[in-house]
Write a protein that holds these residues in place. Structure first.
Motif, short mmCIF file in Angstrom:
data_model
loop_
_atom_site.label_atom_id
_atom_site.label_comp_id
_atom_site.label_asym_id
_atom_site.label_seq_id
_atom_site.Cartn_x
_atom_site.Cartn_y
_atom_site.Cartn_z
N LEU A 124 -4.92 -1.00 -3.82
CA LEU A 124 -5.74 -2.10 -4.29
C LEU A 124 -7.00 -2.18 -3.45
O LEU A 124 -6.95 -1.98 -2.23
CB LEU A 124 -4.98 -3.44 -4.16
N SER A 125 -8.11 -2.48 -4.10
CA SER A 125 -9.34 -2.72 -3.35
C SER A 125 -9.18 -4.04 -2.60
O SER A 125 -8.24 -4.81 -2.85
CB SER A 125 -10.54 -2.81 -4.31
N GLU A 126 -10.10 -4.33 -1.71
CA GLU A 126 -10.03 -5.59 -0.97
C GLU A 126 -10.08 -6.79 -1.91
O GLU A 126 -9.32 -7.75 -1.77
CB GLU A 126 -11.20 -5.67 0.03
N LYS A 127 -10.94 -6.71 -2.92
CA LYS A 127 -11.06 -7.79 -3.90
C LYS A 127 -9.77 -7.93 -4.70
O LYS A 127 -9.29 -9.04 -4.95
CB LYS A 127 -12.25 -7.52 -4.82
N GLU A 128 -9.19 -6.80 -5.10
CA GLU A 128 -7.94 -6.84 -5.87
C GLU A 128 -6.81 -7.42 -5.01
O GLU A 128 -5.99 -8.19 -5.50
CB GLU A 128 -7.57 -5.44 -6.34
N SER B 80 0.82 -1.22 0.00
CA SER B 80 0.00 0.00 0.00
C SER B 80 0.85 1.26 0.00
O SER B 80 0.36 2.35 -0.31
CB SER B 80 -0.95 0.01 1.21
N ARG B 81 2.12 1.12 0.31
CA ARG B 81 3.03 2.27 0.22
C ARG B 81 3.30 2.65 -1.24
O ARG B 81 3.79 3.74 -1.52
CB ARG B 81 4.36 1.94 0.90
N TYR C 282 1.11 -10.07 -13.50
CA TYR C 282 1.38 -8.97 -14.43
C TYR C 282 0.32 -8.91 -15.52
O TYR C 282 -0.13 -7.84 -15.90
CB TYR C 282 2.76 -9.12 -15.09
N GLU C 283 -0.07 -10.08 -16.03
CA GLU C 283 -1.04 -10.14 -17.11
C GLU C 283 -2.47 -9.87 -16.63
O GLU C 283 -3.24 -9.21 -17.32
CB GLU C 283 -0.99 -11.51 -17.79
N THR C 284 -2.81 -10.37 -15.44
CA THR C 284 -4.19 -10.25 -14.96
C THR C 284 -4.43 -8.99 -14.13
O THR C 284 -5.57 -8.54 -14.01
CB THR C 284 -4.59 -11.49 -14.13
N MET C 285 -3.38 -8.44 -13.55
CA MET C 285 -3.48 -7.23 -12.72
C MET C 285 -2.34 -6.29 -13.09
O MET C 285 -1.29 -6.28 -12.45
CB MET C 285 -3.37 -7.59 -11.24
N PRO C 286 -2.54 -5.48 -14.12
CA PRO C 286 -1.46 -4.61 -14.60
C PRO C 286 -0.82 -3.72 -13.52
O PRO C 286 0.36 -3.41 -13.61
CB PRO C 286 -2.13 -3.77 -15.68
N GLN C 287 -1.58 -3.35 -12.48
CA GLN C 287 -1.01 -2.48 -11.45
C GLN C 287 0.10 -3.18 -10.66
O GLN C 287 0.93 -2.52 -10.04
CB GLN C 287 -2.09 -1.90 -10.52
N THR C 288 0.14 -4.52 -10.71
CA THR C 288 1.21 -5.21 -10.01
C THR C 288 2.56 -5.01 -10.71
O THR C 288 3.60 -5.03 -10.06
CB THR C 288 0.93 -6.72 -9.85
N GLU C 289 2.51 -4.80 -12.01
CA GLU C 289 3.75 -4.51 -12.71
C GLU C 289 4.34 -3.19 -12.20
O GLU C 289 5.55 -3.07 -11.98
CB GLU C 289 3.51 -4.45 -14.22
#
Length: 194
Positions: free
Chosen positions: A16-20, A11-12, A116-123
């Motif tokens: 992400l939402s709780e679901k994400e 979170s720093r 990376y493919e399913t959650m672009p923000q993780t990249e």
């Protein structure tokens, strides 16, 4: 409960939402290591990144004389991996060893690629973390090349305020790039100044 620290850590960098977050954390698995257990050995391929929940690890390599050189210690809320091996799929030059009984949330390289493919923000998350890691390693190299051993010891105490009581003086000396005997002299000098 065990994912609270991971959530706080990421979170720093991203929101992400709780679901994400549930989707993000699903591929992580809890691993427990006993003191002195090897997580990664030089020559193996590093296929993971680990988030330390509790305990302590040393990340080190062996120099040409076979002596340990500690790159860093990973304590609660730090990450462990051999980034070069992980990213470039080459044999590891590093060793990772538990210095205490420890718990780590592990994610495999394969699962990370799926994220990376399913959650672009993780990249974005891992890019930011890798940039911060690179900056920290750059500061570490500059410190080793430009600061006196006394100053490096004081920096160590500031960076790892409670660690000196948890590890051996030999391990501290390895991190500082000095002999155990020289560390003893520095510690005596530092104690006298207080």
């Amino acid at each position: 409960m065990m994912f609270n620290l991971l959530y706080k850590n990421i979170s720093r960098h991203i929101r992400l939402s709780e679901k994400e977050f549930q989707q993000f954390s699903a591929p992580f698995t809890l691993k427990e290591y006993k003191k002195k257990e090897i997580v990664l050995k030089e020559g193996e391929h590093c296929l993971f990144e680990g988030f330390v929940l509790e305990g302590c690890f040393k990340v080190y390599f062996l120099n040409e004389d076979g002596l340990e050189q500690t790159l860093y210690f990973a304590v609660k809320e730090w990450w462990i991996t051999d980034l070069d091996s992980l990213i470039n799929n080459v044999p590891s030059t590093l060793n990772i060893e538990a210095l205490e009984d420890s718990k780590v949330l592990m994610i495999s390289r394969k699962d990370k690629e799926i994220l990376y493919e399913t959650m672009p923000q993780t990249e974005k998350l891992f890019r930011i973390m890798n940039q911060k890691s690179s900056a920290a390693l750059q500061r570490r190299i500059l410190s080793l090349m430009s600061k006196t051993a006394d100053k490096r010891y004081l920096d160590f105490l500031e960076k790892y305020p409670t660690l000196e009581q948890r590890i051996t003086q030999q391990q501290v000396a390895s991190y500082l790039g000095i002999s155990h005997e020289f560390l003893s002299k520095i510690r005596k000098k530092t104690t006298l100044k207080k």
